[in-house]
Design a protein around this motif. Structure first.
Motif, PDB file in Angstrom:
ATOM      1  N   SER A   1       0.823  -1.201   0.000  1.00 51.15           N
ATOM      2  CA  SER A   1       0.000   0.000   0.000  1.00 51.15           C
ATOM      3  C   SER A   1       0.862   1.259   0.000  1.00 51.15           C
ATOM      4  CB  SER A   1      -0.918  -0.007   1.218  1.00 51.15           C
ATOM      5  OG  SER A   1      -1.670   1.166   1.289  1.00 51.15           O
ATOM      6  N   ILE A   2       1.931   1.229   0.770  1.00 51.31           N
ATOM      7  CA  ILE A   2       2.828   2.400   0.848  1.00 51.31           C
ATOM      8  C   ILE A   2       3.511   2.645  -0.488  1.00 51.31           C
ATOM      9  CG2 ILE A   2       4.976   3.234   1.891  1.00 51.31           C
ATOM     10  CD1 ILE A   2       4.023   1.887   4.509  1.00 51.31           C
ATOM     11  N   THR A   3       3.943   1.574  -1.141  1.00 50.59           N
ATOM     12  CA  THR A   3       4.650   1.719  -2.415  1.00 50.59           C
ATOM     13  C   THR A   3       3.710   1.793  -3.617  1.00 50.59           C
ATOM     14  OG1 THR A   3       4.896  -0.680  -2.631  1.00 50.59           O
ATOM     15  CG2 THR A   3       6.689   0.521  -1.541  1.00 50.59           C
ATOM     16  N   HIS A   4       2.399   1.670  -3.397  1.00 48.51           N
ATOM     17  CA  HIS A   4       1.391   1.727  -4.459  1.00 48.51           C
ATOM     18  C   HIS A   4       1.623   0.661  -5.522  1.00 48.51           C
ATOM     19  CE1 HIS A   4      -0.298   5.428  -2.876  1.00 48.51           C
ATOM     20  NE2 HIS A   4       0.915   5.909  -2.770  1.00 48.51           N
ATOM     21  N   LYS A   5       1.988  -0.531  -5.074  1.00 50.21           N
ATOM     22  CA  LYS A   5       2.212  -1.645  -5.989  1.00 50.21           C
ATOM     23  C   LYS A   5       1.465  -2.866  -5.474  1.00 50.21           C
ATOM     24  CE  LYS A   5       6.736  -0.137  -7.506  1.00 50.21           C
ATOM     25  NZ  LYS A   5       8.147  -0.465  -7.632  1.00 50.21           N
ATOM     26  N   LEU A   6       1.094  -3.750  -6.392  1.00 47.26           N
ATOM     27  CA  LEU A   6       0.475  -5.023  -6.034  1.00 47.26           C
ATOM     28  C   LEU A   6       1.544  -6.105  -6.037  1.00 47.26           C
ATOM     29  CD1 LEU A   6      -2.800  -4.899  -8.157  1.00 47.26           C
ATOM     30  CD2 LEU A   6      -2.530  -4.414  -5.732  1.00 47.26           C
ATOM     31  N   LEU A   7       1.251  -7.199  -5.357  1.00 45.03           N
ATOM     32  CA  LEU A   7       2.154  -8.343  -5.372  1.00 45.03           C
ATOM     33  C   LEU A   7       2.171  -8.971  -6.761  1.00 45.03           C
ATOM     34  CD1 LEU A   7       1.149 -10.139  -2.045  1.00 45.03           C
ATOM     35  CD2 LEU A   7       3.246  -8.870  -2.489  1.00 45.03           C
TER      36      LEU A   7
END
Length: 124
Positions: free
Chosen positions: A77-83
């Motif tokens: 969430s902090i990095t605005h990326k999904l796994l």
């Protein structure tokens, strides 16, 4: 304390379960928590006393896994990326682990309340 549910009604009728299963899977995927590696019970708020007690009853390994999933999701969430797709939670892995404990604790509380209000009648 738990929300009313139609699940027992649906599970007793296989035709209804087969009808609603694709819709349920679509909704769970659309919610997005599986893309962060979370399970549905990870989304239950910890601010409730019953949930806090259920978390204390979790086995150590399950508790560790839960904390790991929450921290990993927070980092995503902090990095605005999904796994990566290989790390998403699969529908067969998304089984309730906290809900049964919550139901058990609520049943114990209900039984305790009934026993606390028990009155003894003496027959002459």
């Amino acid at each position: 304390m738990s929300a009313p549910t139609l699940a027992p009604y649906v599970f007793k009728r296989p035709w209804l379960r087969n009808l609603l299963n694709p819709l349920a899977n679509w909704y769970a995927n659309a919610a997005g928590y599986r893309k962060l590696g979370l399970r549905a019970d990870d989304l239950i708020s910890e601010e409730n006393a019953v949930v806090a007690q259920a978390l204390k009853r979790l086995p150590m390994k399950e508790n560790y896994d839960r904390v790991f999933r929450l921290r990993r999701a927070m980092q995503c969430s902090i990095t605005h990326k999904l796994l990566p797709k290989s790390e998403w939670t699969k529908p067969e892995e998304d089984v309730p682990y906290l809900g049964p404990l919550i139901a058990e604790i609520e049943a114990e509380a209900k039984e305790r309340a009934q026993l606390d209000t028990l009155t003894v009648v003496k027959n002459h």
